[in-house]
Design a protein around this motif. Structure first.
Motif: not given
Ligand SMILES: Cc1cc2nc3c(=O)[nH]c(=O)nc-3n(C[C@H](O)[C@H](O)[C@H](O)COP(=O)(O)OP(=O)(O)OC[C@H]3O[C@@H](n4cnc5c(N)ncnc54)[C@H](O)[C@@H]3O)c2cc1C
Length: 476
Positions: A317-319, A357-361, A396-403
Motif C-alpha cells: 500500500k505504500q507504493v 495492493r498496487a499492480i503495475v503491468r 521497492a521490492e515487488p511482492l510478486f512478479a509474473r512474466v
C-alpha cells in the motif's frame, strides 16, 4: 450431417465453435471438432489470481465501441459480469525526457479536439502546436494510395506527434510501429475523415457532436472487461460447447483437400470433414496450407507478426499511495527504453487489486524488441525494475512478479494490407470449404477476433449449402 473442423482454440476458434454450436442447437445439420495445440483453450487470453490480485497475462479488456465481444458475453448469459474501465481516473502519461507528462484533455487517439489544453500542454513543442492550429484549416484530401500511419500523421501534425503519440499508442495496441503500419488498415476512419473534412480535428468534433445528439443516457466507458478477468469468456465458451467435440493438446500437423472436403491430420490420427475453419495466426495458417494452397500460404506468410512480453508486478500500500493517479504511461521510442507502456491496474480496474495492493503491468517487446523474448525472466525483471525506477522512482521490492511471453502473437497490418486481404479472399475461394479466422485479417482486438470466428462460420455454412448468406473475410 456436415462436419466442420476448427483449428485453433483461441478466442477466434472458440467463437467459431460457439457459432456452430448455436446453429446445431437450432437444428442445422452440422457438427464440429475443435483442435487446440495447448492443453488449455483461450490462446493469449489467460487470467491468473496472485496474492488477492487479478493478473491478465494477455489482453486485459477490449474497446467498448466494438460490440462483438460484449454481445457474445450477453448471449452466453453473463452480461452482468461485464465491467467498464474506471474512466473517472482516466489519465495517461507520456514519458518525455524521463518524466511523466499528462496527455492533454480532448486528445482523441492523437487528434486534438480541444485546442486550449493542447496548446498549454508541455507535451508538444511550439512548432507542433502551430501545426495543430494549422491542421484545423486543412482542406479535404483524397490520398492516392495507402501509406504508413507515420506518414499520415506527419502530414497532419509533424514528426513530433508521430514520436510522442502515434507511435507509442500503436505500440500499446499492436506492438507495432507507426512507420510500418498501414493507415487504411489500422486507422480507416481517419483516412475517411481526411477525405471528407481534411482536418482530423474538425472531423472528430463533427463526429462527437453527432454522437452526443444521438447518445442516450450515460457515456460509455472506453474499455470493457469481465469481473473475473478475460479468462471468464474462455471458460464460459468452453462450458457451452460439447466436450466430446473438443480436442485440447492436439497439434494439427497437416490439412489436405480430399473428396470435396478436407482431411485433418494430427499425430497418427486423420479425420475427414466437409469444411475447415483455420483460426490461427496467419504464419501458422500458412504452414498448414502450404501444400494445398501455396499461393495462399505465401500471402498469409506475408503478414508480419510481432512478439510481446507482459510483466505484472504487485506492490504494497505504500507504493500504491506513491504512484501517480491514472491508467498508466506510454514510452516513445526516442526515450531509448525497453518498456513500451505500463498500466496502473489498481486504477484502471480498481477491484482487480485489494485496497492495500498496487499492480503495475508493463509491456515490452513489440516490433522494436523481438530480442526481449529470448531473455531469461530474471533479466526481463531486472530491466523492468530499472526502468520503473528511472521513470517513477519506484525502488521497492515487488511482492510478486509474473512474466508472460507471447511469441508472434500480434499481427502487423503493413501498407497494402487491404489489397493483400482481397488477394487472400480470392485465393481462399479456390479452396472450397475453407474459411479463415483470427487476428491477421480485419482487426487484432478481441471483439474483432470474435467477429472473425462467427463470420467464418457464416462463410462455411454458405459453402455447405446450409444457409443463404456468406460474409466475406474482407468485410468490416
Ligand atoms: C500481450 C497481448 C495483449 C493484448 N491486449 C489486448 C487488449 O487489451 N485488448 C484487445 O482487444 N486485444 C488485445 N490483444 C489482442 C488479442 O488478444 C488477440 O489478437 C486475440 O486474442 C487473438 O486470438 P486468436 O484466437 O485469433 O489467436 P490466439 O489467441 O493466438 O489463438 C490461436 C490458438 O491456436 C493454437 N494453435 C496454433 N497452431 C496450432 C495447430 N497447428 N493445431 C492446433 N492448434 C494450434 C494455439 O495454441 C492458440 O491457442 C492482445 C494480445 C497480446 C498478445
Amino acid at each position: 450431417m456436415k462436419r466442420v473442423a476448427i483449428i485453433g482454440g483461441g478466442i477466434s476458434g472458440l467463437s467459431a465453435a460457439y457459432a456452430l454450436e448455436e446453429k446445431r442447437r437450432t437444428g442445422v445439420e452440422v457438427e464440429y471438432v475443435l483442435y487446440e495445440a495447448s492443453p488449455r483453450f483461450g490462446g493469449v487470453l489467460v487470467t491468473e489470481h496472485v496474492d488477492g490480485c487479478l493478473i491478465e497475462a494477455g489482453p486485459d479488456s477490449f474497446l467498448t465501441e466494438k460490440p462483438w465481444a460484449s454481445d457474445l458475453c450477453r448471449k452466453l448469459g453473463f452480461g452482468d459480469q461485464l465491467i467498464g474501465s474506471n474512466d473517472a481516473d482516466r489519465k495517461t502519461y507520456i514519458v518525455v525526457r524521463g518524466k511523466l507528462i499528462e496527455m492533454p484533455d480532448g486528445l482523441m487517439f492523437m487528434v486534438p479536439t480541444k485546442l486550449a489544453p493542447t496548446l498549454l500542454s508541455p507535451l508538444f513543442s511550439a512548432q507542433t502546436k502551430l501545426r495543430m492550429a494549422q491542421e484545423w484549416f486543412h482542406p479535404p484530401h483524397q490520398a492516392k494510395g495507402d501509406e504508413t500511419v507515420a506518414a499520415f500523421v506527419e502530414r497532419h501534425y509533424g514528426p513530433e506527434m508521430v514520436d510522442r503519440l502515434a507511435d507509442p499508442l500503436l505500440s500499446g495496441v499492436y506492438g507495432g510501429e507507426a512507420s510500418q503500419l498501414s493507415v487504411r488498415a489500422v486507422l480507416p476512419r481517419f483516412a475517411e475523415m481526411e477525405a471528407k473534412y481534411g482536418s482530423l480535428g474538425r472531423a472528430l468534433l463533427a463526429a462527437r457532436a453527432a454522437m452526443a445528439s444521438s447518445a442516450k443516457g450515460q457515456p460509455r466507458p472506453l474499455f470493457t472487461s469481465l469481473k473475473d478477468g478475460m479468462q471468464q469468456m474462455v471458460d464460459a465458451l468452453v462450458g457451452v460447447l460439447d466436450a466430446t467435440l473438443l480436442n485440447p493438446g492436439v497439434v494439427v500437423q497437416a490439412v489436405s483437400p480430399e473428396a470435396g472436403g478436407w482431411v485433418v491430420s494430427a499425430g497418427l490420427q486423420s479425420d475427414q470433414f466437409d469444411a475447415l475453419i483455420v483460426a490461427l495466426p496467419t504464419h501458422a495458417a500458412a504452414r498448414l496450407l502450404q501444400r494445398s494452397g501455396p499461393e495462399l500460404a505465401s500471402e498469409l506468410a506475408g503478414i508480419d507478426y510481432s512478439s510481446s512480453v507482459t510483466v505484472a508486478l504487485g506492490f504494497d500500500k505504500q507504493v500504491r499511495a506513491s504512484l501517480p493517479p491514472g491508467f498508466g504511461f506510454l514510452v516513445p521510442r526516442s526515450e531509448g527504453k525497453r518498456m513500451l507502456a505500463a498500466t496502473f491496474v489498481h486504477n484502471k480496474f480498481p477491484h482487480r487489486a485489494p485496497d492495500d495492493r498496487a499492480i503495475v503491468r508493463c509491456f515490452l517487446g513489440g516490433a522494436r524488441g523481438e530480442q526481449m523474448l529470448a531473455l531469461p525472466e530474471d533479466e526481463i525483471l531486472r530491466i523492468v525494475r530499472e526502468e520503473l525506477d528511472q521513470i517513477l522512482h519506484l525502488k521497492a521490492e515487488p511482492l510478486f512478479a509474473r512474466v508472460f511471453k507471447w511469441k508472434g502473437a500480434m499481427a502487423q497490418y503493413g501498407v497494402g494490407h487491404l489489397e493483400r486481404l482481397q488477394r487472400i479472399e480470392a485465393l481462399r475461394q479456390k479452396l472450397p470449404g475453407l474459411a479463415l479466422a483470427g487476428n491477421g485479417y480485419s482487426g487484432i482486438g478481441v471483439p474483432d477476433c470474435v467477429r472473425s470466428g462467427s463470420s467464418a462460420v457464416e462463410t462455411t455454412l454458405h459453402a455447405l449449402g446450409l444457409v443463404a448468406t456468406a460474409t466475406p473475410l474482407t468485410s468490416s
